[in-house]
Design a protein around this motif. Sequence first.
Motif, short mmCIF file in Angstrom:
data_model
loop_
_atom_site.label_atom_id
_atom_site.label_comp_id
_atom_site.label_asym_id
_atom_site.label_seq_id
_atom_site.Cartn_x
_atom_site.Cartn_y
_atom_site.Cartn_z
N UNK A 1 -9.26 -37.06 48.46
CA UNK A 1 -9.27 -37.59 47.06
C UNK A 1 -10.87 -38.14 46.86
N UNK A 2 -11.40 -38.28 47.77
CA UNK A 2 -12.84 -38.72 47.65
C UNK A 2 -13.56 -37.22 47.43
N UNK A 3 -13.07 -36.36 48.19
CA UNK A 3 -13.78 -35.09 47.87
C UNK A 3 -13.57 -34.44 46.61
N UNK A 4 -12.24 -34.34 46.16
CA UNK A 4 -12.01 -33.88 45.00
C UNK A 4 -12.47 -34.55 43.93
N UNK A 5 -12.64 -35.86 43.88
CA UNK A 5 -13.06 -36.64 42.74
C UNK A 5 -14.56 -36.52 42.52
N UNK A 6 -15.22 -35.99 43.76
CA UNK A 6 -16.54 -35.93 43.64
C UNK A 6 -16.87 -34.59 43.05
N UNK A 7 -15.97 -33.71 43.11
CA UNK A 7 -16.09 -32.53 42.62
C UNK A 7 -15.73 -32.62 41.03
N UNK A 8 -14.82 -33.52 40.60
CA UNK A 8 -14.52 -33.64 39.28
C UNK A 8 -15.66 -34.16 38.64
N UNK A 9 -16.19 -35.26 39.18
CA UNK A 9 -17.22 -35.93 38.48
C UNK A 9 -18.42 -34.91 38.43
N UNK A 10 -18.81 -34.07 39.35
CA UNK A 10 -19.91 -33.17 39.22
C UNK A 10 -19.77 -32.07 37.92
N UNK A 11 -18.47 -31.67 38.18
CA UNK A 11 -17.98 -30.69 37.06
C UNK A 11 -18.11 -31.13 35.75
N UNK A 12 -17.78 -32.47 35.56
CA UNK A 12 -17.74 -33.02 34.37
C UNK A 12 -19.10 -33.26 33.88
N UNK A 13 -19.92 -33.69 34.81
CA UNK A 13 -21.43 -34.01 34.38
C UNK A 13 -22.25 -32.41 34.05
N UNK A 14 -21.73 -31.33 34.76
CA UNK A 14 -22.35 -30.10 34.62
C UNK A 14 -21.90 -29.70 33.20
N UNK A 15 -20.61 -29.99 32.89
CA UNK A 15 -20.07 -29.46 31.60
C UNK A 15 -20.95 -30.17 30.33
N UNK A 16 -21.11 -31.51 30.68
CA UNK A 16 -21.73 -32.41 29.64
C UNK A 16 -23.01 -31.90 29.49
N UNK B 1 -11.59 -25.88 38.83
CA UNK B 1 -10.42 -24.99 39.37
C UNK B 1 -11.32 -23.78 40.20
N UNK B 2 -12.20 -23.58 39.36
CA UNK B 2 -12.84 -22.25 40.03
C UNK B 2 -13.45 -22.46 41.31
N UNK B 3 -13.60 -23.69 41.84
CA UNK B 3 -14.14 -23.89 43.22
C UNK B 3 -12.93 -24.64 44.05
N UNK C 1 -18.47 -21.77 48.63
CA UNK C 1 -18.32 -21.29 49.73
C UNK C 1 -17.55 -22.42 50.48
N UNK C 2 -17.22 -23.58 49.86
CA UNK C 2 -16.62 -24.49 51.10
C UNK C 2 -14.94 -24.18 50.72
N UNK C 3 -14.65 -23.36 50.13
CA UNK C 3 -13.21 -22.95 50.13
C UNK C 3 -12.18 -23.82 49.94
N UNK C 4 -12.47 -24.76 49.14
CA UNK C 4 -11.64 -25.97 48.79
C UNK C 4 -10.44 -25.79 48.30
N UNK C 5 -9.25 -26.37 48.48
CA UNK C 5 -8.18 -26.08 48.06
C UNK C 5 -7.31 -27.55 47.72
#
Lengths: 423, 423
Positions: free
Chosen positions: B402-417, B366-368, B27-31
Amino acid sequence: MALSDLSADELTRLESELSSEYDSLADRGLSLDLTRGKPSPEQLDLSERLLALPGEGDHTAGKTDVRNYGGGAGLPELRGIIAELLGVDAGRVIAQDNASLSIMYDLLTFSMLFGTPDSERPWKDEPKLRWLCPVPGYDRHFGITEALGIEMIPVAMGEGGPDMDEVEHLVATDPSIKGMWCVPIYSNPTGTVYSDHTVSRLARMAAAAPDFRVIWDNAYVVHTLTEDFPKVPDVDSLAAEAGHPNRFLQVCSTSKITFAGAGVSFLSASEANLDWYLGHTGIRSIGPNKVNQLAHARFFGDADGVRDHMQKHREIVAPKFEAAAAALGRRLGGYDVATWTSPEGGYFIDLEVPDGTATETVRLAKAVGVALTPAGSAYPYGQDPDDRHIRLAPTLPPLAEVEEAMDVVGLCALLAACRDARK
Amino acid sequence: MALSDLSADELTRLESELSSEYDSLADRGLSLDLTRGKPSPEQLDLSERLLALPGEGDHTAGKTDVRNYGGGAGLPELRGIIAELLGVDAGRVIAQDNASLSIMYDLLTFSMLFGTPDSERPWKDEPKLRWLCPVPGYDRHFGITEALGIEMIPVAMGEGGPDMDEVEHLVATDPSIKGMWCVPIYSNPTGTVYSDHTVSRLARMAAAAPDFRVIWDNAYVVHTLTEDFPKVPDVDSLAAEAGHPNRFLQVCSTSKITFAGAGVSFLSASEANLDWYLGHTGIRSIGPNKVNQLAHARFFGDADGVRDHMQKHREIVAPKFEAAAAALGRRLGGYDVATWTSPEGGYFIDLEVPDGTATETVRLAKAVGVALTPAGSAYPYGQDPDDRHIRLAPTLPPLAEVEEAMDVVGLCALLAACRDARK
């Protein structure tokens, strides 16, 4: 009064007079250079403003930050200006770095290593590679094909371009002939402008090699020595109509418009050819110098800006060509031993001396301090079979030096002709 | 608290929490974009003055008019500055156009077409060509060797550089191994600095191929994230002492010092290698853009000018690396599922996630709306056999992004794990 009409005594006397005049030149300690087609400092000064462009704060073109990576095809702002000068669609022109020679080199090395879009295999895997070279022609063209081990076949230049009967015959029958060098406007060094008929035949002719390419080096497309600009044929359209959409690879640059060492080069070709080139060059680089491209776009403004700028070059360069022709005329006129071109554009004069005397003329000139391009340099492998052509480049030295140097060249040519006639 | 210590129920609960948090991201429409190692606009602004340099009236360096043709080796004024930074003699550095990638490409194509000074034949005529690729490494390096059909052999990177036992063994026994990619300082993407011991072994090791070459891409030689600059080994001297004078081909550029798209690139190598390179590039071009080289010399002043300038970059870039590490730590710390590098320089963070989850992490991000370099891109042929490495580039976006994107990366990595652990 023609040299061939002189009696043996008259010839001896003339040679003796010329010899003493020549000998006296040694004392003058000349150091003059007519070797390379380089712009003079006065010509470079015309673009001095470029040294401060685009200027602080001006680093955006459209949405592109020109300072950063990317944009392999170059800035549309500048490509549009050049496309108008070439008479082609802006999408069919890409802008690169400072040397069209480098584009040409890469076109050939990419063909060698990977083949063209129309090739059955990389050219390096072909049993034999040949290339047509209109002569006299441009030594740096021949340098590329020689380095790549491509056998060069000379084809004689005539009034309206290369001997098309021979070109058509060779290209139609020999599949190892992969391409041809052409400088279609104010050709280097003869100044020849290819006729419409020649261009049409080049576009239409059948080729035995499916990946036959014409490297169409439009180095002098706006480099007029008159008030008029030459007509620029749209070779891509002509070739496409004839069923050879990928035949022409057209290049040009601003090397002799702005700065010889720091201009922008361009490639114009079919979509398939551009995609192919950009695909390979995209492995080689993350994009050309777009800051310099923006600087050029700002400097020119539009295509008329380029044309106006070239008229300023003409005002500097045309008098040197006139002085050169006058000096040669004073020395050689009437003896019927030499001819020289009077080009309407470009950077060179082609001096034709009696067969077998070009090398000696260059040697004589060098010995008294006038440097000329080695005889034969306008031929593949540096070999002019008739030892007849001398390429003269009058743009770099000041006007007075051009006159002085050309006078020496005329004297040396006549002296060499006399000595040769007495053999 | 490590992921592997969680019970099945705890794991299910964690995945459920992460999934809903992830779903809400849509919903946040990140890019956001962490794909490429590009400098940010703020970094480019540090060099804004360059856009007006060298400036009108300033076009001479020594006796050279930088506007005209010539000077294939580049301006001594600028070469001297870079030579000091590399710790080599100024005669051993040449300056070219805007991309060291192009120098590397040409080094390899010249080797393919003509062979090196130590080659028995052009590389294109060898039955087999192989190349060592420390992994993870730089995708554009691998792109060049792949395009040229050179088989790439991955070698694992360790603490102080590539696994030298393996490198020495392979290079000593396989004459088809013609070279190796190296980024010796702040390696892309791991940030590794090669140890003195590694460098010494690379210089000394025996090679089965007489023309074995190390392309020594010192892209980040002054790109420190601390107040100190790294020690730069003089590889040419080390190799010469070991009897391998032509082994190293060192390149660097100002792409990430001044303008990414409009800097100056450099080649440092033995005299024989430089003569060889200049011989071929002299067929390709009548010289590099010396106006841009003079502008850079004026802009830097001297080597300390470069160092001062790099400290300004650090002030912009280092906080982004810190923010990235903090964001990853907040998300992933304690679960013992991922590690990430904390480089002291360079442009990248290498995130290692559980085997088999890198691709899924990138897909989720990528999906978000968070673009990452495809998993595997730091490996030859884009294939990370463990599907474990993700290259993160934090320099281009603003700090908050950078902070926002890295937070998403961390979330995605943990979710995938989590999802992977539940399989």
